[in-house]
Scaffold this motif. Sequence first.
Motif, PDB file in Angstrom:
ATOM      1  N   UNK A 167      25.916  10.004   4.268  1.00  0.00           N
ATOM      2  CA  UNK A 167      25.206   8.735   4.183  1.00  0.00           C
ATOM      3  C   UNK A 167      24.866   8.390   2.744  1.00  0.00           C
ATOM      4  N   UNK A 168      25.110   7.150   2.370  1.00  0.00           N
ATOM      5  CA  UNK A 168      24.688   6.657   1.077  1.00  0.00           C
ATOM      6  C   UNK A 168      23.283   6.082   1.164  1.00  0.00           C
ATOM      7  N   UNK A 169      22.763   5.647   0.018  1.00  0.00           N
ATOM      8  CA  UNK A 169      21.399   5.105  -0.020  1.00  0.00           C
ATOM      9  C   UNK A 169      21.279   3.865   0.857  1.00  0.00           C
ATOM     10  N   UNK A 170      22.293   3.006   0.835  1.00  0.00           N
ATOM     11  CA  UNK A 170      22.229   1.785   1.642  1.00  0.00           C
ATOM     12  C   UNK A 170      22.189   2.104   3.132  1.00  0.00           C
ATOM     13  N   UNK A 171      22.935   3.133   3.547  1.00  0.00           N
ATOM     14  CA  UNK A 171      22.914   3.519   4.962  1.00  0.00           C
ATOM     15  C   UNK A 171      21.529   3.994   5.392  1.00  0.00           C
ATOM     16  N   UNK A 172      20.906   4.813   4.548  1.00  0.00           N
ATOM     17  CA  UNK A 172      19.578   5.343   4.881  1.00  0.00           C
ATOM     18  C   UNK A 172      18.549   4.220   4.902  1.00  0.00           C
ATOM     19  N   UNK A 173      18.655   3.304   3.936  1.00  0.00           N
ATOM     20  CA  UNK A 173      17.708   2.191   3.890  1.00  0.00           C
ATOM     21  C   UNK A 173      17.833   1.312   5.131  1.00  0.00           C
ATOM     22  N   UNK A 174      19.066   1.010   5.531  1.00  0.00           N
ATOM     23  CA  UNK A 174      19.273   0.177   6.715  1.00  0.00           C
ATOM     24  C   UNK A 174      18.751   0.868   7.968  1.00  0.00           C
ATOM     25  N   UNK A 175      18.946   2.191   8.043  1.00  0.00           N
ATOM     26  CA  UNK A 175      18.426   2.918   9.200  1.00  0.00           C
ATOM     27  C   UNK A 175      16.904   2.882   9.201  1.00  0.00           C
ATOM     28  N   UNK A 176      16.300   3.005   8.022  1.00  0.00           N
ATOM     29  CA  UNK A 176      14.842   2.918   7.942  1.00  0.00           C
ATOM     30  C   UNK A 176      14.325   1.555   8.345  1.00  0.00           C
ATOM     31  N   UNK A 177      15.017   0.499   7.930  1.00  0.00           N
ATOM     32  CA  UNK A 177      14.616  -0.854   8.315  1.00  0.00           C
ATOM     33  C   UNK A 177      14.704  -1.021   9.830  1.00  0.00           C
ATOM     34  N   UNK A 178      15.771  -0.481  10.441  1.00  0.00           N
ATOM     35  CA  UNK A 178      15.927  -0.578  11.896  1.00  0.00           C
ATOM     36  C   UNK A 178      14.796   0.136  12.615  1.00  0.00           C
ATOM     37  N   UNK A 179      14.397   1.283  12.076  1.00  0.00           N
ATOM     38  CA  UNK A 179      13.303   2.038  12.697  1.00  0.00           C
ATOM     39  C   UNK A 179      11.985   1.278  12.554  1.00  0.00           C
ATOM     40  N   UNK A 180      11.731   0.725  11.350  1.00  0.00           N
ATOM     41  CA  UNK A 180      10.466   0.025  11.119  1.00  0.00           C
ATOM     42  C   UNK A 180      10.395  -1.296  11.863  1.00  0.00           C
ATOM     43  N   UNK A 181      11.544  -1.834  12.276  1.00  0.00           N
ATOM     44  CA  UNK A 181      11.528  -3.069  13.059  1.00  0.00           C
ATOM     45  C   UNK A 181      10.909  -2.861  14.429  1.00  0.00           C
ATOM     46  N   UNK A 182      10.936  -1.614  14.929  1.00  0.00           N
ATOM     47  CA  UNK A 182      10.421  -1.338  16.278  1.00  0.00           C
ATOM     48  C   UNK A 182       8.921  -1.573  16.399  1.00  0.00           C
ATOM     49  N   UNK A 183       8.065  -0.961  15.530  1.00  0.00           N
ATOM     50  CA  UNK A 183       6.624  -1.238  15.681  1.00  0.00           C
ATOM     51  C   UNK A 183       6.268  -2.698  15.401  1.00  0.00           C
ATOM     52  N   UNK A 184       7.011  -3.352  14.502  1.00  0.00           N
ATOM     53  CA  UNK A 184       6.741  -4.766  14.245  1.00  0.00           C
ATOM     54  C   UNK A 184       7.061  -5.604  15.482  1.00  0.00           C
ATOM     55  N   UNK A 185       8.197  -5.321  16.114  1.00  0.00           N
ATOM     56  CA  UNK A 185       8.568  -6.049  17.325  1.00  0.00           C
ATOM     57  C   UNK A 185       7.575  -5.768  18.452  1.00  0.00           C
ATOM     58  N   UNK A 186       7.175  -4.499  18.580  1.00  0.00           N
ATOM     59  CA  UNK A 186       6.203  -4.155  19.619  1.00  0.00           C
ATOM     60  C   UNK A 186       4.868  -4.840  19.365  1.00  0.00           C
ATOM     61  N   UNK A 187       4.465  -4.925  18.099  1.00  0.00           N
ATOM     62  CA  UNK A 187       3.211  -5.610  17.766  1.00  0.00           C
ATOM     63  C   UNK A 187       3.258  -7.064  18.214  1.00  0.00           C
ATOM     64  N   UNK A 188       4.398  -7.728  17.958  1.00  0.00           N
ATOM     65  CA  UNK A 188       4.550  -9.122  18.392  1.00  0.00           C
ATOM     66  C   UNK A 188       4.473  -9.198  19.914  1.00  0.00           C
ATOM     67  N   UNK A 189       5.120  -8.236  20.601  1.00  0.00           N
ATOM     68  CA  UNK A 189       5.083  -8.232  22.049  1.00  0.00           C
ATOM     69  C   UNK A 189       3.678  -8.037  22.595  1.00  0.00           C
ATOM     70  N   UNK A 190       2.934  -7.115  22.019  1.00  0.00           N
ATOM     71  CA  UNK A 190       1.570  -6.867  22.486  1.00  0.00           C
ATOM     72  C   UNK A 190       0.640  -8.051  22.192  1.00  0.00           C
ATOM     73  N   UNK A 191       0.963  -8.830  21.168  1.00  0.00           N
ATOM     74  CA  UNK A 191       0.125  -9.977  20.837  1.00  0.00           C
ATOM     75  C   UNK A 191       0.460 -11.216  21.659  1.00  0.00           C
ATOM     76  N   UNK A 192       1.740 -11.378  22.020  1.00  0.00           N
ATOM     77  CA  UNK A 192       2.180 -12.626  22.640  1.00  0.00           C
ATOM     78  C   UNK A 192       2.494 -12.518  24.119  1.00  0.00           C
ATOM     79  N   UNK A 193       2.970 -11.363  24.571  1.00  0.00           N
ATOM     80  CA  UNK A 193       3.391 -11.209  25.972  1.00  0.00           C
ATOM     81  C   UNK A 193       2.304 -10.434  26.708  1.00  0.00           C
ATOM     82  N   UNK A 194       1.551 -11.119  27.555  1.00  0.00           N
ATOM     83  CA  UNK A 194       0.408 -10.504  28.227  1.00  0.00           C
ATOM     84  C   UNK A 194      -0.425  -9.720  27.207  1.00  0.00           C
ATOM     85  N   UNK A 195      -1.056 -10.397  26.266  1.00  0.00           N
ATOM     86  CA  UNK A 195      -1.778  -9.699  25.188  1.00  0.00           C
ATOM     87  C   UNK A 195      -2.717  -8.620  25.728  1.00  0.00           C
TER      88      UNK A 195
END
Length: 618
Positions: free
Chosen positions: A447-475
Amino acid sequence: MSEASWLQRNGFDRARLLFATRTALACCLAVVVAWAMGLEHPQWSGMSVWAASQTLRGQLLEKGFFRFAGTLIGTVVGVFLVLGMQLHPAIMVAGLAFWVGLCTWAGNLQRGLIAYGTVLAGYSASMVALLDTAHPDQVLHLGADRLATVLTGVLVATLAGYFFAGQGDAADLRARIRNLLADLLRHLAEPAGGGGALLSRMAALEESLDPHAAGSLRSRREVRACRAVLLAALPLLLRAEGAPPLPAPLAARLSDAAGARDRGDMADARRILENLPLDDCDDPGHLVQGLTGALRDWDAPEAADGATSTAPLVVLHRDWIGAREAALRAGGAMLLFGAIWLVTGWSLGPFMLLGLSVMISLFSTFENPARMMRYVGAGQALGVIAAILCHRLLWPLAQTELQQILMLVPFLMLAPILVAHRRTVLGATDYSMILLLMSQPHLPLQEGLSDILLRGVAILAAPLTAWVGYRLIYPVSLQRRRGHLVQMMLRDLAAIARDPQALARRPVWQARLYHRALRLVRISERLPGARDRALMQSLTILTLAHAVMRCHELVADPNTSAATRRAAQLVCRRLERIASSGDRTPRSLDRLARRLDGVDAQTLRRAASGLRQLPPIG
């Protein structure tokens, strides 16, 4: 200055620091052991150590069991989902969404560590189905590797923590219950305010019971007996609110029983309660009998063997509304983002879905998951940064996979500091989990640096998406959970009024309502200004339930006059609509009260008064 005071002054907790240090060392050991066994993903063993470690011995054993059992079930489901993906990828996405939603629903209906194991079964399927989607032919190998690493981690966590873990202070729990009962008996003898404080103490004690139930059947029986005592004491406390004073002989005997409880003479206190002079008291004696039966099972269980117990049933509150909303939120989010992944073909979509399956299911059981997502996201961001630093600065120097693992150790040993500090404790476990998830030892590095960074972004997208879900969908918030409790209590009340066979199911209705009342008080205490409102709602609904039961008794009694029977039936019909229309018309209760006398009339007048003052529902 001592070490403990220095740590405390700087925001660190010494006990948490010691526990987290042992856990981090066990995590490192588990990764080495799993690698030495030839497992492909040894870092998963370290993740299981962090997930299974507990400070109490019973919880350690029970969480380790549910960690493995949940993983086993989830792995089997994940294998079948991957096999379905070979027919069409949509089968895997739809099946995973349904499975995660189902496990989230069931987990929100349960209590304690079994809820954790149930939710774990949901996202464990994600770990098998999503981590190696490019090689579905290797799914059996991946599933076996997942099970082996989890079992390794659980065994290491259990062996490393068993002799350090405490056993829980059952004696302190019993002492707190004894003190509460003594204060309750004195309050019954001489009501002088303070009923709300007693109810708050009772609710706090009930909430603290579940951790003591972990680890053995004996502990579960002990906790069940404790809960039966609290549920039996609750109606006596409610009876004292607004009721006339008890006859002097009865009040004196209750004071004697309180004194015996203070002295620790349980047998004498129980004997006094079993021989109370109830002849001059209008209240039915079954309330006292329920308490004495519960105390008999609690104080001296051997005395109850072979005898018919008069202790009340224990029927726990289940949040059916919240469970349904959590399932729809989790399943819907997995289906939506799974469909986006299928359409776009994003190579890192599986990592995002994997993280989302954890965030949207596991944290739905928390009181305020949206707030938790902030700490989780911060912890995961630190884990991503640490993984990138390790990958780019140290691992290029490694000649073997063992060297890679040893280079990972300093980053893993930062976790105890995060766990120990009050500002970082809530995200510390996620730091370790993400660091391990992104750090599979493997040579040569691909893995190069760009691969690791993209994987990290994908992982960090999960709590952000869940936060939006907990705020908007049956808060999800404490306010909504409190509202769910009130709504379910009103539904119970309406169902009691509607059911002509309610008297046969009276113990079940009462036990569930009592437990929901305690939960309502406890949740409301965490909301500013909500405690008094919760007390009013609980007292009013429970008084109304008692009044409805009395109406059913009057209808069933052949000696009841026709006019009184019609008035009782009218009360039931009015209260059938209380959950849907919020009927606040107490006139039917007043009319029936005028036809009765004694404690029946007093109960109905209290119910009518409470109905007038009942705060708006919601």
